[in-house]
Structures are given as structure tokens and as C-alpha cells.
Design an enzyme around this catalytic site. Sequence first.
Site, PDB file in Angstrom:
ATOM      1  N   GLU A  47      -9.069   7.304  -7.811  1.00 37.92           N
ATOM      2  CA  GLU A  47      -8.931   8.033  -6.051  1.00 37.92           C
ATOM      3  C   GLU A  47      -8.010   8.832  -6.302  1.00 37.92           C
ATOM      4  OE1 GLU A  47      -4.658   7.169  -5.123  1.00 37.92           O
ATOM      5  OE2 GLU A  47      -4.729   4.789  -6.305  1.00 37.92           O
ATOM      6  N   LYS A 108      -1.931  14.046   1.662  1.00 33.89           N
ATOM      7  CA  LYS A 108      -1.923  11.972   1.250  1.00 33.89           C
ATOM      8  C   LYS A 108      -2.358  12.226   2.834  1.00 33.89           C
ATOM      9  CE  LYS A 108       0.184   7.574   0.926  1.00 33.89           C
ATOM     10  NZ  LYS A 108       1.401   7.560   0.963  1.00 33.89           N
ATOM     11  N   VAL A 128      -6.592   5.070  -1.667  1.00 36.20           N
ATOM     12  CA  VAL A 128      -6.971   3.730  -1.902  1.00 36.20           C
ATOM     13  C   VAL A 128      -7.979   4.104  -0.300  1.00 36.20           C
ATOM     14  CG1 VAL A 128      -7.642   1.357  -1.682  1.00 36.20           C
ATOM     15  CG2 VAL A 128      -6.318   1.933  -3.341  1.00 36.20           C
ATOM     16  N   ASP A 160       5.563  -2.333   8.388  1.00 32.79           N
ATOM     17  CA  ASP A 160       4.344  -0.608   7.514  1.00 32.79           C
ATOM     18  C   ASP A 160       3.801  -1.884   6.720  1.00 32.79           C
ATOM     19  OD1 ASP A 160       3.944   1.092   5.614  1.00 32.79           O
ATOM     20  OD2 ASP A 160       6.193   1.458   5.318  1.00 32.79           O
ATOM     21  N   SER A 162       0.426  -0.879   4.664  1.00 31.82           N
ATOM     22  CA  SER A 162      -0.970  -0.327   4.536  1.00 31.82           C
ATOM     23  C   SER A 162      -2.226  -0.323   4.546  1.00 31.82           C
ATOM     24  CB  SER A 162      -1.007  -0.030   2.439  1.00 31.82           C
ATOM     25  OG  SER A 162      -2.274   1.154   2.110  1.00 31.82           O
ATOM     26  N   ALA A 163      -2.681   0.979   4.877  1.00 32.62           N
ATOM     27  CA  ALA A 163      -4.191   0.974   5.888  1.00 32.62           C
ATOM     28  C   ALA A 163      -5.085   0.376   4.800  1.00 32.62           C
ATOM     29  CB  ALA A 163      -4.399   2.494   6.277  1.00 32.62           C
ATOM     30  N   ASP A 164      -4.480   0.675   3.622  1.00 33.95           N
ATOM     31  CA  ASP A 164      -5.858  -0.078   2.537  1.00 33.95           C
ATOM     32  C   ASP A 164      -6.499  -1.616   2.866  1.00 33.95           C
ATOM     33  OD1 ASP A 164      -4.401   1.924   0.921  1.00 33.95           O
ATOM     34  OD2 ASP A 164      -3.722   1.049  -0.793  1.00 33.95           O
ATOM     35  N   LYS A 181       1.162  -3.159  -5.321  1.00 34.29           N
ATOM     36  CA  LYS A 181       2.468  -2.252  -5.843  1.00 34.29           C
ATOM     37  C   LYS A 181       3.420  -3.314  -6.059  1.00 34.29           C
ATOM     38  CE  LYS A 181       1.350   2.114  -4.230  1.00 34.29           C
ATOM     39  NZ  LYS A 181       0.299   2.241  -4.778  1.00 34.29           N
TER      40      LYS A 181
HETATM   41  N1  PSU Z   1      -1.549   3.681  -7.700  1.00 34.20           N
HETATM   42  C1  PSU Z   1      -0.706   4.344  -8.112  1.00 34.20           C
HETATM   43  N2  PSU Z   1       0.163   5.309  -8.031  1.00 34.20           N
HETATM   44  C2  PSU Z   1      -0.181   5.580  -6.416  1.00 34.20           C
HETATM   45  C3  PSU Z   1      -1.501   4.539  -5.685  1.00 34.20           C
HETATM   46  C4  PSU Z   1      -2.048   3.516  -6.388  1.00 34.20           C
HETATM   47  O1  PSU Z   1      -0.927   3.245  -9.221  1.00 34.20           O
HETATM   48  O2  PSU Z   1       0.537   6.009  -5.968  1.00 34.20           O
HETATM   49  C5  PSU Z   1      -1.726   5.088  -4.713  1.00 34.20           C
HETATM   50  C6  PSU Z   1      -2.532   4.974  -3.628  1.00 34.20           C
HETATM   51  O3  PSU Z   1      -3.702   6.136  -3.215  1.00 34.20           O
HETATM   52  C7  PSU Z   1      -2.620   3.839  -2.774  1.00 34.20           C
HETATM   53  C8  PSU Z   1      -1.671   4.723  -1.766  1.00 34.20           C
HETATM   54  O4  PSU Z   1      -4.048   3.722  -1.662  1.00 34.20           O
HETATM   55  O5  PSU Z   1      -0.726   4.428  -2.511  1.00 34.20           O
HETATM   56  C9  PSU Z   1      -0.626   3.578  -0.384  1.00 34.20           C
HETATM   57  O6  PSU Z   1       0.297   4.320  -0.250  1.00 34.20           O
HETATM   58  P1  PSU Z   1       0.599   3.307   1.596  1.00 34.20           P
HETATM   59  O7  PSU Z   1       1.587   1.985   0.952  1.00 34.20           O
HETATM   60  O8  PSU Z   1       0.921   5.006   2.083  1.00 34.20           O
HETATM   61  O9  PSU Z   1      -0.481   3.423   2.012  1.00 34.20           O
HETATM   62 MN    MN Z   2       2.493   3.040   4.455  1.00 29.73          MN
END
Ligand code: PSU
Ligand code: MN
Length: 325
Positions: A47, A108, A128, A160, A162-164, A181
Amino acid sequence: MPLNPSAPPSQEPPPAPASRRSVSHAPLLADEVREALAANRPVVALESTIIAHGLPRPRNLQVGRELEELVRKAGAVPATVAVLDGRAHVGLDGAQLERVAGDPGVRKLGHRDLAPALALGATGATTVSATAFLAALAGLRVFATGGLGGVHRAWTETQDESADLRLLARTGITVVCAGVKSILDVPATLQRLETLGVGVLGYGTQWFPGFYLSSSGEPVDWTVRTPQEVAAVMRAREELGGPPAALIVANPVPGDEQLDPAVHDRVLADALSACRRRGITGQAVTPFLLEFLMRETAGASLEANLAAVRGNVRLAARIAVAATR
Ligand code: PSU
Ligand code: MN
């Protein structure tokens, strides 16, 4: 050109404005990636959000190159995914990777952002969700990242998530990551993954990894020990058929490279309250928290993050090799 009022009415419809002319929105595969797929040789998707929004410049470009090199050393072809000028790319050349790492205007892009980005000619790094979607569309089976997105700790107030997660629930791809995370609500995220039918394998561990930490303290139901075992699970899933969903290979950062757990817990508490105080929301939350930790741990969280990503990329390449045998 102004219309000539005396001309007979034209049979042809007027030309569509440039923005509506039919350009292909299919992902553009790098030659090397297309050739490898055609010959059933191993390919690993990477990614780009981690490069553009997860790591500081100029280290991010070095890391982007290093990750591609790790894939090659393990005998697979790297395919970093991004959207450039309205075209989705699976596999970038050196100049394209430099642009993703260096251009502050790179957006993003989650999965839902792909259509507007392609239609409107935008340039962005893929998260992701967008990477898994584009990689699977291009026929790739293995994808490596740092840590997945998931359910945020303040979910009851912010909703909140994630859409992942939703995308991984619908996409048949194997994702190698160091868990989700640790800025997230890990138990809630694991519950969501169970409900969504996303498979979770601990790699050499009975504990779900904690991204910066080797363990989140939450158990996993299945443990695998070799890339061949992962490939066997992938084959079983493909043979079984049924609704597509991702398979998560949760690969912990080595114990000697993890962030000190006491430092992690203390700084994360500060990061979460700073995020709330400053009213940070939406796509900005994750980059804010990662950056806060990086700064307040004097770079220690960055090193743990990088150790995790490197390990995931190496393992993903070995899995891709095993899965093409
Ligand atoms: N893994 C990392 N650093 C990052 C991410 C993943 O070590 O920055 C990113 C990935 O692209 C993941 C995104 O999809 O963070 C999630 O963002 P959000 O919580 O806004 O969906
Ligand atoms: Mn989010």
C-alpha cells in the site's frame, strides 16, 4: 467553438466534455507485474498510504524503495498501488514512487474515494481498503502492510470504524500485517472481524499482535508456523468457495524490536486525549495519532513500525512464493 446557427442540425451528439469522455478506469499494471501474473510467478501488493501519510519525509521514500527490494530479495515482484492523475496503478516505477513519497498534494484514498479520484483526475495514496480492492481486481493474492485500520477507541462517540474492515469482509486477498494499529480498540476490532467472516491466523504466535507491540494481549484461534501452512489455508479457502473475504496473517514485530510497552501505553493515552482536544476527525485521525507517537517517543515508535512492516513484507513474499508452487 460557437455553433453556426445556419448549419443544418447535426446528426452527431455534441462531444462530451473532457471530464466525461470514456477513459479506462481499469488499473494499469506495471509490465513486470503483468508478466509475473501471466506466468504464475509470485507478486506482492504494497500500500502507499503508509508511504505518503504514515511516515515522515524523506525517510518515507527510502522505506518505499526498501520494501520493494525486500520483496525482490525473497523472489517475488513488488506492486506498490497508488492513483496518479486519475489512473490506478498496480506497480510503480521509481519516479512514480518518488512522487507518492514527495508530493504533499497526494491525497489519502480509501476504497470509496477511488471512483471520484479516477473520474476527476486526482492523485492519491491508497489505504488498505483501496489497495486490497485494486490488488484483488488485478489478480494479486497477497498484500503486505503495517497495521490494519479498525474500530477506534472512541467509537461510541465518533462511530469511527476504518473502511478497511468492510472492504476486507468482501475481498478475497491474504493480508500480512502486524495486527491492527494499537491506537484502536483491539478487542472490538477482533469482534468485528469475526462477525464479518475475515479469517485471522497468528503467525508463530497464539496472541494477536499489537502493531508496535508483539502482543495485544488478545488470543487468536489459529496459529500457523510456515508460509506453506498459510498457502495451504489459502488453497482450502479458494477450493471451498463461498462469499469472498480476506485472510489476515497476523505477524508480530520481534520482541527485541517492539516499542517499550510502558512507553507505548503512556504516550498513547496522551495522543488520544490530544486528538480529542484538537477535534481531529475522519481520515486525519490515524495519521495524527501515528505522528504524535513518533514525536513523543523520539522516533522509537517509528522504528517499531518499520520493523513490523519489514517483517510483514518479507513474510508476504515468502507466502506469495509458497502460494504459486
Ligand atoms: N499501517 C502503517 N501505517 C499506516 C497505515 C497502515 O504502518 O499509515 C494506513 C493504512 O493505509 C490503513 C490506514 O488503511 O492507515 C487506516 O486509516 P483509517 O484509520 O483512516 O481507515
Ligand atoms: Mn476512520
